[in-house]
Design a protein around this motif. Structure first.
Motif: not given
Length: 145
Positions: A27, A31-37
């Protein structure tokens, strides 16, 4: 009997922690979104903690017992509301839960050989609160001397 229980708990922690670390890395790496990271980093830290606790528990160290108690406490709650959701399982779970809508409904859910992590600022349409009975029994077994 104590040694057998500790070894079983340690094996479940190692297996669930290892698979959780791998899933968290999958996941984290795009490194798609800051929130997801951020959530993936939290997941990675929790599963790494459980993995280390399991290894130390199999080594039969006092520190392993203490860390494993904390690892089991982290797996204890099941919270799924429209505002906040949290659940952690490493290796196996036996969840007893109740829905919060009218009429309340009791439920039982179990899995073996699984890892999972749920942390969100939003949740499902049907809210439920529960606890992981396997984590509770493991925590109580770890309190044996």
């Amino acid at each position: 009997m104590r040694l057998v229980l500790f070894r079983l708990i340690g094996i479940l922690e190692i297996a669930g922690g290892f698979y959780g670390v791998v899933a968290a890395l999958r996941r984290l790496l795009p490194l798609d979104s800051t929130h997801e990271s951020i959530f993936a980093l939290i997941e990675l830290a929790l599963f790494a903690f459980v993995l280390v606790a399991g290894v130390l528990l199999l080594d039969n160290s006092e520190r392993g017992i203490t860390l494993s108690r904390w690892a089991q406490l982290l797996q204890l709650p099941l919270i799924a509301t429209s505002m906040f959701s949290y659940a952690l399982s490493c290796g196996a779970f036996v969840n007893v839960f109740s829905t919060l809508h009218m009429p309340p409904h009791l439920g039982l859910d179990w899995r073996f050989g699984i890892q999972g992590f749920q942390l969100a600022l939003a949740g499902p349409g049907t809210s439920r609160i529960g606890l992981n009975l396997l984590a509770l029994l493991s925590w109580l077994a770890l309190r044996l001397r």
